[in-house]
Write an enzyme that holds these catalytic residues in place. Structure first.
Site, PDB file in Angstrom:
ATOM      1  N   HIS A 156       9.398 -20.307 -13.320  1.00 36.95           N
ATOM      2  CA  HIS A 156       9.966 -19.438 -14.041  1.00 36.95           C
ATOM      3  C   HIS A 156      11.838 -18.791 -13.361  1.00 36.95           C
ATOM      4  CE1 HIS A 156      10.073 -15.636 -16.607  1.00 36.95           C
ATOM      5  NE2 HIS A 156      11.395 -15.488 -16.434  1.00 36.95           N
ATOM      6  N   HIS A 208      16.145 -18.591 -14.343  1.00 35.65           N
ATOM      7  CA  HIS A 208      17.013 -18.206 -14.741  1.00 35.65           C
ATOM      8  C   HIS A 208      18.208 -19.475 -14.761  1.00 35.65           C
ATOM      9  CE1 HIS A 208      14.780 -15.655 -17.854  1.00 35.65           C
ATOM     10  NE2 HIS A 208      14.084 -14.927 -16.570  1.00 35.65           N
ATOM     11  N   LYS A 229       8.544 -19.234 -25.260  1.00 36.81           N
ATOM     12  CA  LYS A 229       8.881 -18.139 -24.345  1.00 36.81           C
ATOM     13  C   LYS A 229       8.458 -16.931 -25.267  1.00 36.81           C
ATOM     14  CE  LYS A 229       9.002 -14.759 -20.591  1.00 36.81           C
ATOM     15  NZ  LYS A 229      10.353 -14.444 -19.727  1.00 36.81           N
ATOM     16  N   HIS A 272       6.769 -11.935 -21.982  1.00 35.16           N
ATOM     17  CA  HIS A 272       7.328 -11.449 -21.119  1.00 35.16           C
ATOM     18  C   HIS A 272       6.856  -9.907 -21.653  1.00 35.16           C
ATOM     19  CE1 HIS A 272      10.871  -8.595 -19.306  1.00 35.16           C
ATOM     20  NE2 HIS A 272      10.203  -7.686 -19.638  1.00 35.16           N
ATOM     21  N   HIS A 301       6.027 -12.615 -14.318  1.00 32.95           N
ATOM     22  CA  HIS A 301       6.666 -11.809 -13.391  1.00 32.95           C
ATOM     23  C   HIS A 301       6.108 -10.816 -13.106  1.00 32.95           C
ATOM     24  CE1 HIS A 301       8.521 -10.758 -17.079  1.00 32.95           C
ATOM     25  NE2 HIS A 301       9.939 -12.082 -16.653  1.00 32.95           N
ATOM     26  N   ASP A 315      11.479 -16.533 -10.975  1.00 38.22           N
ATOM     27  CA  ASP A 315      12.553 -15.282 -11.930  1.00 38.22           C
ATOM     28  C   ASP A 315      13.891 -14.636 -11.197  1.00 38.22           C
ATOM     29  OD1 ASP A 315      13.049 -13.793 -14.461  1.00 38.22           O
ATOM     30  OD2 ASP A 315      12.171 -11.962 -14.487  1.00 38.22           O
TER      31      ASP A 315
HETATM   32  O1  DOR Z   1      15.888  -8.745 -14.472  1.00 39.01           O
HETATM   33  C1  DOR Z   1      15.092 -10.044 -15.318  1.00 39.01           C
HETATM   34  N1  DOR Z   1      16.308 -10.455 -15.258  1.00 39.01           N
HETATM   35  N2  DOR Z   1      14.421  -9.693 -16.450  1.00 39.01           N
HETATM   36  C2  DOR Z   1      14.719 -10.623 -17.183  1.00 39.01           C
HETATM   37  O2  DOR Z   1      13.342 -10.476 -18.433  1.00 39.01           O
HETATM   38  C3  DOR Z   1      15.660 -11.590 -17.687  1.00 39.01           C
HETATM   39  C4  DOR Z   1      15.978 -12.138 -16.296  1.00 39.01           C
HETATM   40  C5  DOR Z   1      17.253 -12.050 -16.609  1.00 39.01           C
HETATM   41  O3  DOR Z   1      18.021 -12.669 -17.810  1.00 39.01           O
HETATM   42  O4  DOR Z   1      18.777 -11.527 -16.752  1.00 39.01           O
HETATM   43 ZN    ZN Z   2      12.810 -13.831 -16.110  1.00 36.49          ZN
END
Ligand code: DOR
Ligand code: ZN
Length: 345
Positions: free
Chosen positions: A13, A15, A99, A136, A174, A247
């Site tokens: 997971h 980003h 997702k 999520h 998460h 995450d």
């Molecule tokens: O804290 C987070 N940041 N939770 C999420 O689900 C998305 C992520 C983000 O993309 O910034």
């Molecule tokens: Zn995430």
């Protein structure tokens, strides 16, 4: 144990953002992980196979020379996702999951799913083709306390969904609560969960330590100590349906240190080292490999990685800031001592 070698791990997971931000972060993940499942919540969400393939090419182009890091892509589910788009996934081996964000649940989730009934046909198709749904798990109802949103999601949305789609493979992402741990532990083999570093290391007090601390703010938000303990317990138990998903979610410093700061913690800089520290403190370092390198691949039905990494127990100081596009960001544990270090080959 002062040193541990394990099969190269994966981050299930992650980003990575896009453009200059992507270029500043992807090397951190590639240094530690063989593969990562990349989240699709860009400003223009990745809703189609073509967008996912194009995003993947941008990720690979941003990698340091010689890296063999694999980006495993996901599609962003929306009320308008066509079942035909799901059918196309079988021909795209690098697009591995879909997702599901409840609309408005987090960063760039405003175009996501308004109510789950709207995506029943798509879920049916995913079930048929064995495409995992990454969830999520938080309700967005303003009447529900933010600390209860995961628990209520499980009761109101996830449990009924699983009754309806009994074959659908689901990763509850998460997880932050005892209720989520229990739900997944008692659930069928088609249900798994990822756990982040921050939810293992901190409880919600970290958000308010002598003042408000935006760099500890993420979604789902940090919870009470009893919930953190439940996460540590399931880690200790070595349960095979729980695995690593950092995450890691970078935001520019100014976007977090703001009257309305963004949710997200950047852990990619030293994620595997943080997890190693957690397992070490639990006296369970021997279980790090299953959590970081086996369980996720097994659940997704992918081959485990070949090759190894080595971590050594040695103190080093996490940088106070890191470059991020044309600005900077504050990483997880900025300026603090990390007790484990990834050895470069
Ligand atoms: O804290 C987070 N940041 N939770 C999420 O689900 C998305 C992520 C983000 O993309 O910034
Ligand atoms: Zn995430």
């Amino acid at each position: 144990m002062d040193s541990i070698s394990l099969t190269r791990p994966d981050d299930f997971h992650l980003h990575l953002r896009d453009g200059a931000a992507l270029a500043s972060v992807v090397g951190d993940s590639a240094r530690q992980f063989a593969r990562a499942v990349v989240m699709p919540n860009l400003k223009v969400p990745v809703t189609t196979v073509d967008q996912a393939e194009a995003y993947r090419r941008r990720i690979l182009a941003a990698l340091p020379a010689g890296s063999d890091f694999q980006a495993l892509m996901t599609l962003y589910l929306s009320d308008n996702t066509a079942t035909g788009e799901i059918s196309r996934l079988v021909e795209h081996e690098h697009i591995v999951a879909v997702k599901y964000y409840p609309a408005g649940a987090t960063t760039n989730a405003e175009h996501a799913v308004s109510t789950v009934e709207k995506v029943y046909a798509v879920l049916e198709k995913m079930s048929e083709l064995s495409v995992p749904l990454l969830v999520h798990g938080e309700v967005t109802d303003a009447g529900i306390d933010i600390f209860d949103r995961e628990r209520v999601f499980i009761e109101r949305v996830l449990a009924p969904l699983m009754q309806r789609f009994t074959q659908l493979r689901i990763v509850l992402e998460h997880i932050t609560t005892k209720e989520a741990v229990d739900f997944v532990r008692q659930g069928p083999d088609t249900l798994a969960a990822t756990i982040t570093p921050q939810h293992l290391v901190y409880n919600r007090n970290a958000l308010f330590q002598s003042g408000i601390r935006p760099h500890y703010y993420c979604l789902p938000v940090l919870k009470r100590e009893v919930h953190r303990q439940a996460l540590l317990d399931v880690l200790s138990s070595g349960h095979a349906r729980f695995f690593l998903g950092s995450d890691s979610a970078p935001h520019a410093r100014g976007d977090k240190e703001s009257a309305c700061g963004c949710a997200g913690i950047y852990s990619a800089h030293n994620a595997i080292e943080i997890y190693a520290g957690v397992f070490d403190e639990l006296g369970k370092l021997d279980q790090l490999e299953a959590f970081a390198s086996h369980n996720g691949a097994d659940f997704y039905g992918m081959a485990r990685n070949t090759g190894q990494i080595t971590l050594q127990k040695t103190d080093w100081t996490v940088p106070t800031t890191l470059p991020f596009a044309d600005t900077e960001m504050i990483p997880f544990n900025a300026g603090e001592i990390c007790h484990w270090k990834l050895m470069t080959l």
